[in-house]
Design an enzyme around this catalytic site. Structure first.
Site, PDB file in Angstrom:
ATOM      1  N   ASN A 131       0.857  -1.188   0.000  1.00  0.00           N
ATOM      2  CA  ASN A 131       0.000   0.000   0.000  1.00  0.00           C
ATOM      3  C   ASN A 131       0.889   1.233   0.000  1.00  0.00           C
ATOM      4  OD1 ASN A 131      -1.786   2.052   0.463  1.00  0.00           O
ATOM      5  ND2 ASN A 131      -2.706   1.149   2.313  1.00  0.00           N
TER       6      ASN A 131
ATOM      7  N   ARG B  34      -2.623  -2.036  -3.561  1.00  0.00           N
ATOM      8  CA  ARG B  34      -3.748  -1.103  -3.474  1.00  0.00           C
ATOM      9  C   ARG B  34      -3.550   0.002  -4.524  1.00  0.00           C
ATOM     10  NH1 ARG B  34      -4.703   3.675   0.699  1.00  0.00           N
ATOM     11  NH2 ARG B  34      -6.753   4.274  -0.032  1.00  0.00           N
TER      12      ARG B  34
ATOM     13  N   HIS C  61     -12.646   4.233  -0.425  1.00  0.00           N
ATOM     14  CA  HIS C  61     -12.743   3.302   0.713  1.00  0.00           C
ATOM     15  C   HIS C  61     -13.527   2.046   0.344  1.00  0.00           C
ATOM     16  CE1 HIS C  61     -12.391   6.963   3.655  1.00  0.00           C
ATOM     17  NE2 HIS C  61     -11.205   6.380   3.535  1.00  0.00           N
TER      18      HIS C  61
ATOM     19  N   ARG D   7      -9.780  17.418   5.983  1.00  0.00           N
ATOM     20  CA  ARG D   7     -10.567  17.752   4.786  1.00  0.00           C
ATOM     21  C   ARG D   7     -11.936  18.284   5.178  1.00  0.00           C
ATOM     22  NH1 ARG D   7      -9.812  12.072   1.841  1.00  0.00           N
ATOM     23  NH2 ARG D   7      -8.196  11.640   3.364  1.00  0.00           N
TER      24      ARG D   7
ATOM     25  N   GLU E 197      -8.558  -3.557   5.574  1.00  0.00           N
ATOM     26  CA  GLU E 197      -8.422  -3.398   4.129  1.00  0.00           C
ATOM     27  C   GLU E 197      -7.319  -4.298   3.571  1.00  0.00           C
ATOM     28  OE1 GLU E 197      -8.535   0.872   5.157  1.00  0.00           O
ATOM     29  OE2 GLU E 197      -9.447   1.109   3.185  1.00  0.00           O
TER      30      GLU E 197
END
Ligand code: AMP
Length: 394
Positions: free
Chosen positions: A9, A86, A175, A236, A380
């Site tokens: 990742n 990923r 996601h 964010r 994940e």
């Protein structure tokens, strides 16, 4: 150790590696940070000594060093049987995980303009690992793929058609690996199959998104063309009025500066003026720090508002699911969010909530709640490992 699966990742300045055995049990993990900086460093979890890196190591150099370190530590004395990578953005091209070929690489490059901060480093990682392991299958797993089942009414913006047809401007959602894991896990806990399970999945970490999943398929999600839209996040903003850009421009703030502000200086950090870290914010709020309390209020209210919005895509709700660092660990956030959902009949058992569902197989709703509420730790890396195993041998 043979028959392992390695998961890679690569983020903008960091990378994570995870190694799984054939029963999908994680046997080792490693992290490299501050890549392309003079103080780049790396280490294997559980080992005190850092893994030596060349000064200012890039992603490729860090991967080579960590693979060597895994090898020397005995975790990976033979090449893994598959490597899962990923990739953040698969555009409309990649509906599912895919075996890497030169054509796949070109197609991922073509999606890079949709994720300029992410896809190029993801590609760098794949190239480096293909050089190190040219003879084993590499599989790419996309954050966006799970959301390609969204209907047009959910993925189209109300913009001139050209924006979609010529420039691919639409809602993509992110996601995806986490949300797809949530519906599988929720189905397990509810004794259902994923293909007949409908949930609202709230992934609340540093990045936050919420997805409506109907009969196992993503039908609406809060992140959009980019991972900026939707919920309040660590740094964010989530949703703002698009008129904001003009308003800021009139005050001398360029589009690039506004982009930076919305991505890096906003969210929990912007509201609190202190931190993007929810745990610290809760402590500050408990000590009477008003801006931190406000940040938590805005976060929970926006989340509840989105939960309400997501019900428009469902005709049944089997569970409301919380995951991610905040979703899994903040009883306060779950409780405060539920307090805005009285009309939907969402009610928590505060004792079970306080224990994060760990004493109740994830369940935290009270008997009078209209819907089950679950806390499920995300994984994940496990999803990527399973996908890599599946695609590598099909
Ligand atoms: P993630 O990106 O999934 O690692 O999530 C990071 C976020 O989870 C940060 O805002 C952390 O403060 C938050 N978090 C982790 N543990 C807790 C906790 N015990 N209480 C509140 N927030 C937490």
């Amino acid at each position: 150790m043979t028959d392992t699966i390695l998961v890679v990742n690569c983020g903008s300045s960091s990378l994570k590696l995870a190694l799984f055995d054939q029963q999908f049990k994680k046997i080792a993990s490693a992290l490299a940070e501050r890549l392309n900086n003079p103080d780049a460093f790396a280490h294997i979890a559980g080992q005190e000594a850092p893994v030596p890196l060349p000064t200012g190591a890039d992603h490729g150099q860090a991967l080579a060093s960590l693979v060597k370190a895994f090898n020397e530590s005995g975790y990976m004395s033979q090449p893994p049987k598959a490597i899962g990578h990923r990739v953040v953005h698969g555009g409309e091209t990649f509906r599912e995980s895919t075996l890497v070929s030169d054509d796949t690489m070109t197609a991922i490059e073509a999606c890079a303009e949709l994720a300029p901060l992410h896809n190029p480093v993801n590609l760098e990682g794949i190239r480096a690992m293909r050089e190190l392991f040219p003879d084993i299958p590499h599989v790419v797993v996309f954050d966006t793929a799970f959301h390609l089942t969204l209907p047009p009414r959910a993925y189209r913006y109300a913009l001139p058609e050209q924006c979609y047809t010529d420039w691919s401007i639409r809602r993509y959602g992110f996601h995806g690996t986490s949300h797809s894991f949530m519906v599988q896990e929720a189905a397990n806990r509810l004794n259902q199959t994923p293909a007949t399970t409908s949930i609202i999945s709230a992934h609340l970490g540093n990045g936050c998104s919420i997805t409506a999943i109907r009969d196992g398929l993503s039908v609406d999600t809060s992140m959009g063309l980019t991972p900026l839209e939707g919920l309040v996040m660590g740094t964010r903003s989530g949703d703002v009025d698009p008129g904001l850009f003009d308003f800021l421009a009139a005050r001398g703030i360029s589009a690039a500066d506004a982009h930076h502000m919305l991505n890096y200086d906003s969210g929990l950090l912007g509201l609190s003026g202190q931190t993007n870290d929810m745990r610290t914010l809760c402590e500050l709020a408990d000590h009477g720090h008003e801006p931190s309390r406000l940040a938590i209020d805005v976060f929970c209210f926006r989340l509840a508002r989105y939960i309400g919005a997501m019900t428009s895509s469902l005709d049944r709700l089997d569970a409301l699911v919380f995951t991610g660092g905040i979703g899994e660990n903040s009883a306060r956030v779950r409780s405060q969010t539920a307090s805005h959902l009285k009309l939907l009949g969402v009610r928590l058992d505060e004792e079970l909530n306080h224990h994060h569902g760990r004493i109740s197989d994830g369940r935290i709703e009270s008997p009078e709640s209209n819907y089950p509420v679950l806390v499920i730790p995300t994984n994940e890396e496990l999803v990527i490992a399973r996908e890599a195993n599946l695609r590598a041998h099909n």
